[in-house]
Design an enzyme around this catalytic site. Sequence first.
Site, mmCIF file in Angstrom:
data_model
loop_
_atom_site.group_PDB
_atom_site.id
_atom_site.type_symbol
_atom_site.label_atom_id
_atom_site.label_comp_id
_atom_site.label_asym_id
_atom_site.label_seq_id
_atom_site.Cartn_x
_atom_site.Cartn_y
_atom_site.Cartn_z
ATOM 1 N N GLU A 150 76.085 33.777 62.893
ATOM 2 C CA GLU A 150 76.336 34.074 61.484
ATOM 3 C C GLU A 150 75.201 34.881 60.842
ATOM 4 O O GLU A 150 74.579 34.458 59.868
ATOM 5 C CB GLU A 150 76.588 32.789 60.696
ATOM 6 C CG GLU A 150 77.867 32.088 61.091
ATOM 7 C CD GLU A 150 78.176 30.859 60.244
ATOM 8 O OE1 GLU A 150 79.351 30.458 60.188
ATOM 9 O OE2 GLU A 150 77.234 30.295 59.653
ATOM 10 N N GLU A 313 84.896 29.548 64.938
ATOM 11 C CA GLU A 313 84.681 28.270 64.263
ATOM 12 C C GLU A 313 85.779 28.020 63.242
ATOM 13 O O GLU A 313 86.221 28.916 62.538
ATOM 14 C CB GLU A 313 83.332 28.244 63.523
ATOM 15 C CG GLU A 313 82.099 28.243 64.393
ATOM 16 C CD GLU A 313 80.817 28.107 63.559
ATOM 17 O OE1 GLU A 313 80.901 27.619 62.403
ATOM 18 O OE2 GLU A 313 79.753 28.513 64.033
ATOM 19 N N GLU A 361 74.647 18.884 57.886
ATOM 20 C CA GLU A 361 76.008 19.023 58.399
ATOM 21 C C GLU A 361 76.553 17.735 59.002
ATOM 22 O O GLU A 361 77.535 17.751 59.732
ATOM 23 C CB GLU A 361 76.061 20.160 59.432
ATOM 24 C CG GLU A 361 75.896 21.525 58.778
ATOM 25 C CD GLU A 361 75.949 22.692 59.750
ATOM 26 O OE1 GLU A 361 76.346 23.781 59.309
ATOM 27 O OE2 GLU A 361 75.586 22.522 60.920
#
Length: 684
Positions: A150, A313, A361
């Site tokens: 990313e 993802e 997360e």
Amino acid sequence: MINAKKPKIWYGGDYNPDQWDSSIWDEDLRMFKLAGIDVVTLNVFAWAKNQPDENTYDFGWLDTMMDKLHEDGIGVCLATSTAAHPAWMARKYPDVLQVDFYGRKRKFGGRHNSCPNSPTYRKYAVRMAEKLAERYKDHPALLIWHINNEYGGAGNCYCDNCETAFREWAKARYGSLDEVNRAWNTGFWGHTFHSWEDIVLPSGLSEEWTGANGRTETNFQGISLDYMRFHSDSLLECYKLEYEAVKKHTPSIPVTTNLMGAFKKLDYHKWAKHMDVVSWDNYPRFDTPHSYTGMMHDLMRGLKHGQPFMLMEQTPSQQNWQPYNSLKRPGVMRLWSYQAAARGADTILFFQLRRSIGACEKYHGAVIEHVGHEHTRVFRECAALGQELGQLGDTLLDANVQAKVALLFDWENWWAVEMSSGPSIDLRYVDEVHKYYDALYRLGISVDVVGVDADFSRYDLVIAPVMYMVKAGIADKLEKYVHGGGSLITTFFSGIVDENDLVKTGGYPGELRKLLGIWAEEIDALLPSQRNRIVLSDQAPGLKSEYECGILCDLIHSEGAEVKAVYGNDFYRGMPVLTVNKFGAGQAWYVATSPEASFLQDWLSQLCSSIGIHPLINDMPVGVETTLRSKEGQSYLFVLNHNENPVNIKLGERAGVELLSGRTLDGEQEELAGRDVWIIKQKP
């Protein structure tokens, strides 16, 4: 075909065994088998584990996991781990640390925390990529390389290294200071540069500031636009260095990095040229329109001119960084997975396979939840999807999506539109593009979302919303397309500037004026509470006599174009708002405002029908999505019901065998359950 070494839709996702004690690894592998998982992404954020100091590399854990996965028949998407540098590197080599918008040097922390122009970062990132490639080049589990992760997901960098690199970038682009001064219009406010060293980065210390709406505002759009290009290019250069490092040892292994849909900071059209396959991360909110998600899939597919892409993802259940992190309702994960496959995805991968127990997360969904066993709703749904994908095998691999409509999306145009000093704070480029996409989505008409370098001759209709920036050669390309018989739609605030954000004098819409047969004299910006009306000159079948419009209204004069509708309000009442110009064998439409959604759906339905573009299924219920993928002369119709309740669909000539159930569906009324999907093998 990226899936050649494992010829099916890959199923799996990000796995972080480096965050766990090895005693649970075998239990995870047992559950992977139960879920039908056959591809795992490893090593995404393991740089600090793999390289505890400058000279030590330890891949023991990774060796073990690569071997275990291969023994279980699971392939590996191997990441290079370079998205977060180790703490020792920040301490010993502070040039790797970014400087923020206000000139403050960051400390170690976060991720994407490296200056892309740091020689230290580039040196060690490339070295890590090469060591991984040397070590695993012959490992049978290796399927694909995943560079970094990313890119661009943190703030831009404004350090001295970046400033020096920006000057070199400008030298390469423009060649001389005279050309820089012309392109940036530095005569304004006495900004003329007489030395390359006079050039500084546009930031909160120089030309830019954060506006009331959260956007970055700038005194000099040309400078800021080039900084956006430079920043995207700087990160791309980092990617390319790692790409070359792994390709040197594994020339036949494909390479990717995960993109993020309409991510503003990076020009993905430029990036895609250096990717063997496009992959991206799909994270819609609970209330994201399904058409917007569809547009993002189509945008990713369009980056490499229709080549199938990887869904790298998505979450199996819920996300964790949004204000309201709703669960995916039963059936939604499966449905959204097939939406990706319907639009060109040849992989269905998750973040994450096992939930983390700490940090930011830990509440992001996973195939294996914190309870640690397979007796959960989410696991059961994942396992059922894994079984179906195994059943499909290689049926859909490399199949192309069929579309007769192209929708233009251009990052540099996006940057320029939203850096513009006016005319309206409410003008958002992606929203305007999505309005046209949404109308066609609701009509059941397939779309390719493409860049300006696409081959327009493949399409019967090209739509270019808010084409504010017209780059060199594009006007000629559009003229050739329309003259040869194509149909073009463009809109308000188009044809205004060149690639340096310099206004094309001689009247709007600049180089598009001859093609469109109009002159736009002024542009009115409406307040959020204000609306105007589109009043049709001749009410065509399926169209109402008038519709609402807002945001911007171009005040245009016909210069040969036929006026199809006029404004209904204000001092420009009666002036054209919708025109069409016959140009050669084709036609060029201009929509001078931002219409309400019902106008676009009604008008595009009529226009598409008139040029031979029709829905895949007639009279499609609201909330139902259709696409068609084809290969080797065989077509597969996807029908997805996003409604909670069942719908009745008449397939007509689209009847065939439904691959997931094995049922034969005839052309009469058939019931599709709520949040369910058909994949119908079409009759030859």
